[in-house]
Design a protein around this motif. Structure first.
Motif, PDB file in Angstrom:
ATOM      1  N   TYR A 100       0.855  -1.181   0.000  1.00  0.00           N
ATOM      2  CA  TYR A 100       0.000   0.000   0.000  1.00  0.00           C
ATOM      3  C   TYR A 100       0.890   1.229   0.000  1.00  0.00           C
ATOM      4  CZ  TYR A 100      -3.748  -3.151   1.403  1.00  0.00           C
ATOM      5  OH  TYR A 100      -4.669  -4.167   1.453  1.00  0.00           O
ATOM      6  N   MET A 101       0.817   2.024  -1.065  1.00  0.00           N
ATOM      7  CA  MET A 101       1.499   3.305  -1.098  1.00  0.00           C
ATOM      8  C   MET A 101       0.434   4.357  -0.835  1.00  0.00           C
ATOM      9  SD  MET A 101       3.890   5.131  -3.919  1.00  0.00           S
ATOM     10  CE  MET A 101       5.291   4.101  -3.525  1.00  0.00           C
ATOM     11  N   ILE A 102       0.604   5.082   0.255  1.00  0.00           N
ATOM     12  CA  ILE A 102      -0.396   6.061   0.670  1.00  0.00           C
ATOM     13  C   ILE A 102       0.244   7.441   0.628  1.00  0.00           C
ATOM     14  CG2 ILE A 102      -1.940   6.781   2.532  1.00  0.00           C
ATOM     15  CD1 ILE A 102      -1.776   3.707   3.375  1.00  0.00           C
ATOM     16  N   VAL A 103      -0.316   8.299  -0.205  1.00  0.00           N
ATOM     17  CA  VAL A 103       0.184   9.658  -0.377  1.00  0.00           C
ATOM     18  C   VAL A 103      -0.863  10.589   0.211  1.00  0.00           C
ATOM     19  CG1 VAL A 103       0.996  11.385  -2.023  1.00  0.00           C
ATOM     20  CG2 VAL A 103       1.353   8.941  -2.496  1.00  0.00           C
ATOM     21  N   SER A 104      -0.456  11.307   1.258  1.00  0.00           N
ATOM     22  CA  SER A 104      -1.411  12.112   2.015  1.00  0.00           C
ATOM     23  C   SER A 104      -0.934  13.552   2.123  1.00  0.00           C
ATOM     24  CB  SER A 104      -1.548  11.508   3.418  1.00  0.00           C
ATOM     25  OG  SER A 104      -2.372  12.291   4.206  1.00  0.00           O
ATOM     26  N   SER A 105      -1.836  14.458   1.802  1.00  0.00           N
ATOM     27  CA  SER A 105      -1.596  15.888   2.031  1.00  0.00           C
ATOM     28  C   SER A 105      -2.915  16.513   2.451  1.00  0.00           C
ATOM     29  CB  SER A 105      -1.054  16.551   0.760  1.00  0.00           C
ATOM     30  OG  SER A 105      -2.059  16.659  -0.217  1.00  0.00           O
ATOM     31  N   ASP A 106      -2.899  17.800   2.718  1.00  0.00           N
ATOM     32  CA  ASP A 106      -4.132  18.479   3.112  1.00  0.00           C
ATOM     33  C   ASP A 106      -5.137  18.554   1.964  1.00  0.00           C
ATOM     34  OD1 ASP A 106      -3.169  18.896   5.654  1.00  0.00           O
ATOM     35  OD2 ASP A 106      -2.370  20.894   5.193  1.00  0.00           O
ATOM     36  N   GLU A 107      -4.619  18.603   0.736  1.00  0.00           N
ATOM     37  CA  GLU A 107      -5.483  18.784  -0.423  1.00  0.00           C
ATOM     38  C   GLU A 107      -5.850  17.490  -1.150  1.00  0.00           C
ATOM     39  OE1 GLU A 107      -2.335  20.536  -0.458  1.00  0.00           O
ATOM     40  OE2 GLU A 107      -3.282  22.047   0.783  1.00  0.00           O
ATOM     41  N   GLU A 108      -5.118  16.414  -0.927  1.00  0.00           N
ATOM     42  CA  GLU A 108      -5.358  15.184  -1.679  1.00  0.00           C
ATOM     43  C   GLU A 108      -4.938  13.966  -0.864  1.00  0.00           C
ATOM     44  OE1 GLU A 108      -4.653  13.509  -6.187  1.00  0.00           O
ATOM     45  OE2 GLU A 108      -3.522  15.239  -5.520  1.00  0.00           O
ATOM     46  N   TYR A 109      -5.616  12.852  -1.134  1.00  0.00           N
ATOM     47  CA  TYR A 109      -5.304  11.582  -0.474  1.00  0.00           C
ATOM     48  C   TYR A 109      -5.396  10.491  -1.530  1.00  0.00           C
ATOM     49  CZ  TYR A 109      -5.192   8.201   3.368  1.00  0.00           C
ATOM     50  OH  TYR A 109      -4.842   7.202   4.242  1.00  0.00           O
ATOM     51  N   THR A 110      -4.319   9.722  -1.677  1.00  0.00           N
ATOM     52  CA  THR A 110      -4.271   8.674  -2.689  1.00  0.00           C
ATOM     53  C   THR A 110      -3.727   7.400  -2.077  1.00  0.00           C
ATOM     54  OG1 THR A 110      -3.891  10.290  -4.443  1.00  0.00           O
ATOM     55  CG2 THR A 110      -3.313   8.009  -4.934  1.00  0.00           C
ATOM     56  N   VAL A 111      -4.381   6.288  -2.364  1.00  0.00           N
ATOM     57  CA  VAL A 111      -3.908   4.965  -1.957  1.00  0.00           C
ATOM     58  C   VAL A 111      -3.731   4.141  -3.219  1.00  0.00           C
ATOM     59  CG1 VAL A 111      -4.414   2.856  -0.682  1.00  0.00           C
ATOM     60  CG2 VAL A 111      -5.137   5.066   0.244  1.00  0.00           C
ATOM     61  N   ILE A 112      -2.516   3.613  -3.386  1.00  0.00           N
ATOM     62  CA  ILE A 112      -2.243   2.714  -4.499  1.00  0.00           C
ATOM     63  C   ILE A 112      -1.962   1.353  -3.879  1.00  0.00           C
ATOM     64  CG2 ILE A 112      -0.829   2.236  -6.525  1.00  0.00           C
ATOM     65  CD1 ILE A 112      -0.063   5.240  -6.480  1.00  0.00           C
ATOM     66  N   ASN A 113      -2.798   0.393  -4.204  1.00  0.00           N
ATOM     67  CA  ASN A 113      -2.686  -0.966  -3.668  1.00  0.00           C
ATOM     68  C   ASN A 113      -2.144  -1.881  -4.764  1.00  0.00           C
ATOM     69  OD1 ASN A 113      -5.038  -3.574  -3.034  1.00  0.00           O
ATOM     70  ND2 ASN A 113      -3.016  -3.404  -2.163  1.00  0.00           N
ATOM     71  N   PHE A 114      -0.908  -2.350  -4.553  1.00  0.00           N
ATOM     72  CA  PHE A 114      -0.283  -3.294  -5.477  1.00  0.00           C
ATOM     73  C   PHE A 114      -0.491  -4.692  -4.910  1.00  0.00           C
ATOM     74  CE2 PHE A 114       2.239   0.610  -5.622  1.00  0.00           C
ATOM     75  CZ  PHE A 114       2.249   0.892  -6.986  1.00  0.00           C
ATOM     76  N   SER A 115      -1.178  -5.552  -5.638  1.00  0.00           N
ATOM     77  CA  SER A 115      -1.346  -6.948  -5.234  1.00  0.00           C
ATOM     78  C   SER A 115      -0.348  -7.787  -6.012  1.00  0.00           C
ATOM     79  CB  SER A 115      -2.760  -7.438  -5.545  1.00  0.00           C
ATOM     80  OG  SER A 115      -3.698  -6.712  -4.795  1.00  0.00           O
ATOM     81  N   GLY A 116       0.143  -8.832  -5.368  1.00  0.00           N
ATOM     82  CA  GLY A 116       1.077  -9.715  -6.056  1.00  0.00           C
ATOM     83  C   GLY A 116       1.917 -10.491  -5.074  1.00  0.00           C
ATOM     84  N   SER A 117       3.148 -10.733  -5.447  1.00  0.00           N
ATOM     85  CA  SER A 117       4.086 -11.451  -4.593  1.00  0.00           C
ATOM     86  C   SER A 117       5.420 -10.719  -4.626  1.00  0.00           C
ATOM     87  CB  SER A 117       4.254 -12.894  -5.091  1.00  0.00           C
ATOM     88  OG  SER A 117       5.176 -13.569  -4.284  1.00  0.00           O
ATOM     89  N   PHE A 118       5.837 -10.251  -3.451  1.00  0.00           N
ATOM     90  CA  PHE A 118       7.038  -9.436  -3.353  1.00  0.00           C
ATOM     91  C   PHE A 118       7.915  -9.989  -2.233  1.00  0.00           C
ATOM     92  CE2 PHE A 118       3.165  -6.995  -4.071  1.00  0.00           C
ATOM     93  CZ  PHE A 118       3.365  -6.539  -5.359  1.00  0.00           C
ATOM     94  N   SER A 119       9.179 -10.255  -2.519  1.00  0.00           N
ATOM     95  CA  SER A 119      10.075 -10.760  -1.482  1.00  0.00           C
ATOM     96  C   SER A 119      10.628  -9.587  -0.684  1.00  0.00           C
ATOM     97  CB  SER A 119      11.217 -11.573  -2.083  1.00  0.00           C
ATOM     98  OG  SER A 119      12.159 -10.724  -2.709  1.00  0.00           O
ATOM     99  N   ARG A 120      10.977  -9.863   0.552  1.00  0.00           N
ATOM    100  CA  ARG A 120      11.549  -8.826   1.410  1.00  0.00           C
ATOM    101  C   ARG A 120      12.836  -8.284   0.793  1.00  0.00           C
ATOM    102  NH1 ARG A 120      10.803  -7.081   6.485  1.00  0.00           N
ATOM    103  NH2 ARG A 120       9.383  -8.743   7.049  1.00  0.00           N
ATOM    104  N   ARG A 121      13.615  -9.145   0.177  1.00  0.00           N
ATOM    105  CA  ARG A 121      14.877  -8.717  -0.446  1.00  0.00           C
ATOM    106  C   ARG A 121      14.614  -7.707  -1.567  1.00  0.00           C
ATOM    107  NH1 ARG A 121      19.192 -13.079  -1.839  1.00  0.00           N
ATOM    108  NH2 ARG A 121      19.264 -12.953   0.402  1.00  0.00           N
TER     109      ARG A 121
END
Length: 178
Positions: free
Chosen positions: A141-162
């Motif tokens: 979940y990439m969440i971009v928050s400001s006073d004027e805008e709020y955006t959530v980008i949800n990437f589904s998949g498989s991601f390794s910690r590395r």
């Protein structure tokens, strides 16, 4: 003989009870293993833009065009994406609803969530939060928050910690050079 059977019955009941009690925390952990967010109501909220990119659509897009700023470290993360959901708004009431909906993620309410990156500057805050199971993330979940805008980008998949650590460290080193 009756006393022996009664003693065995008590031992069996105690043993069974102990096994059940020991198994309950594992069951509770399994039940809490994945944080779920109900985003279906966001489709009906006025002034919330919702974008979905399906696995089929992602397969038809050349991987090279998905690279962010040409960063090689992001290629492993980008290759793991199976679908993308984007929720965004610049309307104050809609922003409140987005914040309420994604509060379990941003507040890291469950043990399967981990904050991978946090950037705060004069323009707002960017959070990257992973839903991890061991060394693999199934959701980012990439969440971009400001006073004027709020955006959530949800990437589904498989991601390794590395892959995630490589991408975050390269991104941070690039920002320091600027």
């Amino acid at each position: 003989m009756k006393a022996y059977i009664t003693h065995l019955s008590r031992l069996s009941i105690i043993t069974l009870s102990m096994l059940l009690l020991m198994g309950l925390p594992a069951l509770a952990q399994r039940g809490a293993a994945r944080t779920r967010i109900n985003t279906s109501k966001l489709m009906e909220i006025k002034n919330v833009d919702v974008i979905y990119i399906s696995p089929a659509m992602l397969q038809s897009v050349p991987k090279a065009s998905l690279k962010i700023d040409g960063a090689d470290a992001m290629s492993g993360v980008m290759d793991g994406i199976t679908s993308i959901h984007i929720y965004t708004s610049s309307d104050r009431k809609a922003i409140q609803e987005l914040r309420r909906t994604f509060a379990p993620i941003t507040e890291l309410r469950h043990s399967d969530l981990e904050q991978l990156m946090y950037i705060k500057d004069d323009n707002g805050i960017v959070n990257l939060i992973g839903q991890l199971q061991g060394d693999n993330a199934s959701e980012l979940y990439m969440i971009v928050s400001s006073d004027e805008e709020y955006t959530v980008i949800n990437f589904s998949g498989s991601f390794s910690r590395r892959e995630l650590e490589k991408a975050v460290t390269q991104d941070n080193s690039r920002k320091r050079k600027k």
